[in-house]
Design an enzyme around this catalytic site. Structure first.
Site, PDB file in Angstrom:
ATOM      1  NE  ARG A  78      30.488  34.934  58.805  1.00  0.00           N
ATOM      2  CZ  ARG A  78      31.168  35.299  59.891  1.00  0.00           C
ATOM      3  NH1 ARG A  78      32.489  35.347  59.855  1.00  0.00           N
ATOM      4  NH2 ARG A  78      30.538  35.583  61.015  1.00  0.00           N
TER       5      ARG A  78
ATOM      6  CD  GLU B  14      33.878  28.540  57.909  1.00  0.00           C
ATOM      7  OE1 GLU B  14      33.521  28.489  59.097  1.00  0.00           O
ATOM      8  OE2 GLU B  14      34.371  29.544  57.392  1.00  0.00           O
TER       9      GLU B  14
ATOM     10  CG  HIS C  86      35.837  30.853  61.056  1.00  0.00           C
ATOM     11  ND1 HIS C  86      34.624  30.818  60.415  1.00  0.00           N
ATOM     12  CD2 HIS C  86      35.958  32.131  61.514  1.00  0.00           C
ATOM     13  CE1 HIS C  86      34.031  32.006  60.500  1.00  0.00           C
ATOM     14  NE2 HIS C  86      34.822  32.816  61.156  1.00  0.00           N
TER      15      HIS C  86
HETATM   16  C1  DGY Z   1      32.852  36.727  63.631  1.00  0.00           C
HETATM   17  O1  DGY Z   1      32.793  37.196  64.774  1.00  0.00           O
HETATM   18  O2  DGY Z   1      32.016  36.983  62.785  1.00  0.00           O
HETATM   19  C2  DGY Z   1      34.016  35.854  63.297  1.00  0.00           C
HETATM   20  O3  DGY Z   1      33.894  35.219  62.091  1.00  0.00           O
HETATM   21  C3  DGY Z   1      34.305  34.883  64.412  1.00  0.00           C
HETATM   22  O4  DGY Z   1      35.012  35.634  65.276  1.00  0.00           O
END
Ligand code: DGY
Length: 326
Positions: free
Chosen positions: A239, A268, A285
């Site tokens: 993240r 983002e 992402h």
């Molecule tokens: C998640 O699933 O948390 C990812 O960041 C997106 O696939």
């Protein structure tokens, strides 16, 4: 009997739609652009179910306008967009999609690692530019991956899948985590535990695999970058807010690290302009974005919703305590 009403903030994939449509009366957000917040709030008002993406905040504001809501099914494993405690308080089941994206995300962490180490983005740009003059001995020389030390911050399912791939590259793999891995797993993956500071000092590549929580927000700050090798690279598929972007830019400016490859960002879709430099590979992402995996994620979310409305326990409940409320 009327089917439960569900709002999906995305059209999802056909496989998931079929599962949802069989048991629910679903309104799908039809535009390609994600729904603006006011539209989500408007559509969710009279719904009992919500299927949402990680871009949607499921918080007190949303839960207050949706008094009938019984489930919020996130199409993502990370659920920092969901206020689980408030969901529980209001009797709303929250679910996510663990497991199905581990291997795909690990593939992508490797994609980024290889791209930044071997300067793929710069090479691709040169190849397309029409300015390439042909092979040259010192052209775009990058860093080897094989035989180097890979440091994993977070050693859950995805961290372990990344480690498994490193076996084929003859890398030394070290990890740090709040909880040490069982000895047999560490042995089978040939990994060793290090405390954070030792990992920072020893690693040639550091790949982040922690969820976003109060403890991990801003985890990679200026002191961390200053402990890394000046030849080391940071890879982030976890993240964005796990890394302080301003501190990363400052570390790159000061050549405290060699480069970074990022799939996720603090705010983002905004990307800090200081990250747009040749030694930083940027992806929007994408780590779980294979068609198979994204389809599986949507199917999993659909199954969670249908389970609840057919009297079963949703398989991926984040707040089992909520069931006591029904
Ligand atoms: C998640 O699933 O948390 C990812 O960041 C997106 O696939």
């Amino acid at each position: 009997m009327a089917k439960p009403k569900v709002f999906a903030t995305h059209q999802l994939f056909e496989e998931a739609r079929q599962i949802l449509n069989a048991a629910c009366d679903v309104e799908y957000w039809a535009n390609e652009e994600r729904p603006p917040r006011e539209e989500v709030l408007r559509h969710v008002k009279d719904k009992e179910g919500l299927v949402c993406l990680l871009t949607e905040k499921v918080n007190d504001e949303l839960l207050r306008v949706a008094p009938k809501l019984r489930i919020a099914a996130n199409v993502a494993v990370g659920y920092d967009n969901i206020d689980v405690a408030t969901c529980t308080k209001r009797g709303v089941v929250a679910t996510n999609t663990p497991g199905v994206l581990d291997e795909t995300t690990a593939d992508f962490a490797w994609t980024l690692m290889m791209a930044v180490a071997r300067r793929l983005a710069e090479g691709e740009q040169l190849a397309r530019s029409g300015n390439w003059k042909g092979w040259n001995l010192d052209q775009l020389c990058g860093a080897d991956i094989w035989g180097k030390t890979l440091g994993l911050v977070g050693f859950g399912r995805i961290g372990r899948a990344v480690a498994r791939r490193a076996l084929g590259f003859q890398m030394k793999v070290i990890y740090t985590d709040a909880v040490k891995a069982p000895e047999e797993i560490a042995k089978s993956l040939n990994v060793e535990y290090r405390d954070m500071n030792t990992l920072l000092a020893e690693s040639d590549f550091i790949s982040l695999h922690v969820p976003l929580m109060p403890e991990t927000r801003g985890l990679f700050d200026s002191p961390k970058f200053y402990r890394m090798k000046p030849t080391a690279f940071l890879i982030n598929t976890s993240r964005g807010p796990v890394v302080e972007e301003a501190a990363l830019v400052a570390a790159l400016d000061a050549k405290k690290i060699a480069g970074a490859a990022l799939d996720v960002y603090e705010n983002e879709p905004f990307i800090h302009p200081g990250l747009k430099r040749p030694n930083v590979v940027l992806a929007p992402h994408l780590a779980s974005a294979s068609l198979e995996t994204r389809t599986n994620m949507a199917v999993m979310a659909a199954k969670n919703v249908v389970a609840l409305f057919t009297g079963q326990t949703p398989p991926n409940m984040l707040n089992p305590a909520v069931l006591n409320k029904f």
